[in-house]
Design a protein around this motif. Sequence first.
Motif, PDB file in Angstrom:
ATOM      1  N   LEU A 107      45.830  28.050  24.481  1.00 24.77           N
ATOM      2  CA  LEU A 107      46.620  27.903  25.699  1.00 24.77           C
ATOM      3  C   LEU A 107      45.980  28.667  26.851  1.00 24.77           C
ATOM      4  N   SER A 108      46.040  28.088  28.029  1.00 20.02           N
ATOM      5  CA  SER A 108      45.498  28.713  29.232  1.00 20.02           C
ATOM      6  C   SER A 108      46.648  29.201  30.109  1.00 20.02           C
ATOM      7  N   ILE A 109      46.408  30.332  30.752  1.00 16.57           N
ATOM      8  CA  ILE A 109      47.415  30.879  31.644  1.00 16.57           C
ATOM      9  C   ILE A 109      47.604  29.932  32.824  1.00 16.57           C
ATOM     10  N   GLY A 110      48.855  29.571  33.089  1.00 15.81           N
ATOM     11  CA  GLY A 110      49.164  28.689  34.195  1.00 15.81           C
ATOM     12  C   GLY A 110      49.422  27.252  33.790  1.00 15.81           C
ATOM     13  N   VAL A 120      52.822  28.707  31.472  1.00 12.19           N
ATOM     14  CA  VAL A 120      52.365  29.763  30.577  1.00 12.19           C
ATOM     15  C   VAL A 120      51.965  30.975  31.410  1.00 12.19           C
ATOM     16  N   THR A 121      52.399  32.142  30.976  1.00  9.36           N
ATOM     17  CA  THR A 121      52.067  33.389  31.660  1.00  9.36           C
ATOM     18  C   THR A 121      51.824  34.464  30.605  1.00  9.36           C
ATOM     19  N   THR A 122      51.816  35.702  31.008  1.00  7.95           N
ATOM     20  CA  THR A 122      51.632  36.807  30.069  1.00  7.95           C
ATOM     21  C   THR A 122      52.920  37.620  29.991  1.00  7.95           C
ATOM     22  N   LEU A 123      53.058  38.334  28.881  1.00 10.50           N
ATOM     23  CA  LEU A 123      54.289  39.083  28.645  1.00 10.50           C
ATOM     24  C   LEU A 123      54.365  40.331  29.522  1.00 10.50           C
ATOM     25  N   LYS A 124      53.238  41.023  29.711  1.00 11.39           N
ATOM     26  CA  LYS A 124      53.230  42.268  30.466  1.00 11.39           C
ATOM     27  C   LYS A 124      52.622  42.036  31.838  1.00 11.39           C
ATOM     28  N   PRO A 125      53.123  42.718  32.861  1.00  9.12           N
ATOM     29  CA  PRO A 125      52.590  42.503  34.219  1.00  9.12           C
ATOM     30  C   PRO A 125      51.120  42.866  34.363  1.00  9.12           C
ATOM     31  N   ASN A 126      50.664  43.896  33.615  1.00  5.66           N
ATOM     32  CA  ASN A 126      49.266  44.317  33.763  1.00  5.66           C
ATOM     33  C   ASN A 126      48.288  43.378  33.063  1.00  5.66           C
ATOM     34  N   GLN A 127      48.811  42.351  32.383  1.00  5.30           N
ATOM     35  CA  GLN A 127      47.951  41.403  31.698  1.00  5.30           C
ATOM     36  C   GLN A 127      47.799  40.089  32.473  1.00  5.30           C
ATOM     37  N   ARG A 128      48.415  39.991  33.610  1.00  4.52           N
ATOM     38  CA  ARG A 128      48.369  38.754  34.382  1.00  4.52           C
ATOM     39  C   ARG A 128      47.158  38.752  35.323  1.00  4.52           C
ATOM     40  N   PRO A 129      46.745  37.589  35.766  1.00  9.12           N
ATOM     41  CA  PRO A 129      45.602  37.531  36.691  1.00  9.12           C
ATOM     42  C   PRO A 129      45.880  38.364  37.941  1.00  9.12           C
ATOM     43  N   GLN A 130      44.874  39.084  38.379  1.00  6.20           N
ATOM     44  CA  GLN A 130      45.049  39.963  39.518  1.00  6.20           C
ATOM     45  C   GLN A 130      43.857  39.849  40.456  1.00  6.20           C
ATOM     46  N   THR A 131      44.105  40.243  41.695  1.00  7.81           N
ATOM     47  CA  THR A 131      43.032  40.285  42.683  1.00  7.81           C
ATOM     48  C   THR A 131      42.671  41.740  42.946  1.00  7.81           C
ATOM     49  N   ILE A 132      41.416  41.981  43.209  1.00  8.29           N
ATOM     50  CA  ILE A 132      40.926  43.321  43.533  1.00  8.29           C
ATOM     51  C   ILE A 132      40.716  43.398  45.031  1.00  8.29           C
ATOM     52  N   GLN A 133      41.351  44.415  45.645  1.00 10.11           N
ATOM     53  CA  GLN A 133      41.259  44.582  47.094  1.00 10.11           C
ATOM     54  C   GLN A 133      40.338  45.751  47.440  1.00 10.11           C
ATOM     55  N   SER A 134      39.858  45.719  48.655  1.00 14.44           N
ATOM     56  CA  SER A 134      39.071  46.834  49.182  1.00 14.44           C
ATOM     57  C   SER A 134      40.022  47.823  49.842  1.00 14.44           C
ATOM     58  N   LEU A 135      39.922  49.099  49.459  1.00 14.75           N
ATOM     59  CA  LEU A 135      40.799  50.124  50.015  1.00 14.75           C
ATOM     60  C   LEU A 135      40.377  50.562  51.406  1.00 14.75           C
ATOM     61  N   ILE A 136      39.138  50.275  51.784  1.00 17.86           N
ATOM     62  CA  ILE A 136      38.639  50.667  53.098  1.00 17.86           C
ATOM     63  C   ILE A 136      37.940  49.481  53.747  1.00 17.86           C
ATOM     64  N   SER A 137      37.791  49.580  55.050  1.00 15.37           N
ATOM     65  CA  SER A 137      37.026  48.555  55.756  1.00 15.37           C
ATOM     66  C   SER A 137      35.528  48.774  55.516  1.00 15.37           C
ATOM     67  N   GLY A 138      34.788  47.684  55.476  1.00 18.17           N
ATOM     68  CA  GLY A 138      33.359  47.813  55.229  1.00 18.17           C
ATOM     69  C   GLY A 138      32.633  46.494  55.399  1.00 18.17           C
ATOM     70  N   ARG A 139      31.353  46.525  55.096  1.00 22.87           N
ATOM     71  CA  ARG A 139      30.498  45.349  55.192  1.00 22.87           C
ATOM     72  C   ARG A 139      29.871  45.098  53.824  1.00 22.87           C
ATOM     73  N   ILE A 199      40.476  38.498  38.898  1.00 22.53           N
ATOM     74  CA  ILE A 199      40.084  38.835  37.534  1.00 22.53           C
ATOM     75  C   ILE A 199      41.210  38.467  36.576  1.00 22.53           C
ATOM     76  N   MET A 200      40.832  37.873  35.456  1.00 20.41           N
ATOM     77  CA  MET A 200      41.772  37.578  34.380  1.00 20.41           C
ATOM     78  C   MET A 200      41.517  38.547  33.239  1.00 20.41           C
ATOM     79  N   PRO A 201      42.514  39.362  32.839  1.00 23.93           N
ATOM     80  CA  PRO A 201      42.306  40.315  31.740  1.00 23.93           C
ATOM     81  C   PRO A 201      41.848  39.615  30.460  1.00 23.93           C
ATOM     82  N   ALA A 202      41.019  40.320  29.710  1.00 25.45           N
ATOM     83  CA  ALA A 202      40.467  39.734  28.481  1.00 25.45           C
ATOM     84  C   ALA A 202      41.506  39.658  27.376  1.00 25.45           C
ATOM     85  N   LYS A 203      42.359  40.673  27.273  1.00 24.59           N
ATOM     86  CA  LYS A 203      43.378  40.689  26.224  1.00 24.59           C
ATOM     87  C   LYS A 203      44.750  40.597  26.867  1.00 24.59           C
ATOM     88  N   TYR A 204      45.575  39.723  26.329  1.00 23.51           N
ATOM     89  CA  TYR A 204      46.914  39.559  26.882  1.00 23.51           C
ATOM     90  C   TYR A 204      47.841  38.989  25.806  1.00 23.51           C
TER      91      TYR A 204
END
Length: 455
Positions: free
Chosen positions: A406-409, A62-81, A321-326
């Motif tokens: 149904l659960s994604i995956g 099971v997945t989502t129809l649109k790419p922006n509705q699928r589980p995603q990871t949030i990255q850091s754009l800069i180095s930091g602590r 993060i898993m989008p709330a609406k998909y």
Amino acid sequence: MLNVSDNNRINNKTLEKYSAIGLLNKEKHYKILNKIFLVFVTIAVLFLFLPWTQNISGSGAVTTLKPNQRPQTIQSLISGRIEKWYVNEGDYVKAGDTILFISEIKEDYLDPNLVENTKNQMIAKEDAVASYESKVGALDSQMNAINNERNLKSQQAKNKIRQAILKIKSDSMDLEAIKTQIKIANTQFKRAVQLNKEGLKPVTDVEEKRLKLQEIEAKIITQENKLLSSENELINARVEISRINAEYSEKFSKAQSDQYTAQSSKYDTKAQVNKLENQYNNYKIRNGMYYIKAPQNGYVNRALKSGLGENIKEGTPIVSIMPAKYDIAVETYISPNDFPLIQKGEKVRVWFDGWPTIVFSGWPNLSYGTFGGKIVAVENFISDNGKYRVLIAPDEEDKHDWPKQLSIGSGAQTMALLDNVPIWYEIWRTLNGFPPNYYKPATSAEKTKEVSEKK
């Protein structure tokens, strides 16, 4: 040795004393077996002519129809602590909510007043640009004044030339008049001398005429000097106009050179202003990157980095993060042998792991726990598992909606429905290894035509 003894022979008369042997001899049971076999063969032959729906099976998740509705990871754009967490796993976040705060670790950005200092530098350079623009304007005015003064001086020199020319003409005319006077005085002197010889004129008249002739001869020398002086003045006037042009051309060239230098400095300073403005905007945007925010509404699945004081590099995944609406869908994988038979818009039956299901692949109408689907996308490049990926969305025309729980995956099985053939043909095709019949789903226009014909 040959067994010729009578002891080994079975005595039928002794066996007949058993009732079971007697019943076997009386009943013809093979007739009942023949009837049973005949009924079984008849049923098997009729079964071979029953309709069978050819299908292509696949397994996926099971997945989502649109790419922006699928589980995603949030990255850091800069180095930091990592300095502070604002969410926990499982929390619901809205778009723009702060998830994490990080601090700077690069020495180029450690200055707390970096943005303000860069802005002050940019303002100072902008003032320098304005000063250069004023200098360019002042030099432009100076060049206009030089041109005006040169024009006036040139006009003055031209007037002097005209005056010198007129004076030369005047002196020339005076010289010619004196020459005429000399001729007249010389004639009068000769006449007076002749008359004196004849005794008609006294010596005093002769002396008077000689004196007058000498005076006129002295005047011609003076007049020639005046003519030469006038010609020298004309030459000097012409030299003066050349000197004026050279002098003011030098002044104008120097002012123009200074203007070009000021313009070059202005453009160079403008480039520095643009560079500082770019740095200022970059620093300002970088300050906003210290707060890592949620890109959309959803749930925090898992923190991929934990703790405080941990250093992270740019591009490092931090949270999932898993989008709330998909819009739910199923991705399945089809073997290359069956891939040419798959068409976009084709009907598919889907059943999910964890849901009670009874599936008859050849009779989809008799299946239980399956849901209708429709192929919305077909990947034309083979996947890493050696199969082709197919994306399936819920069929809006199906009576049963897909489960909301149904659960994604989660796992899913799919069955693409093809042509209807007899069972004997399907057995023959399978034994020979032939592919299923090619089946092209009807388009919307064809469906409308069929409905109108039925009506």
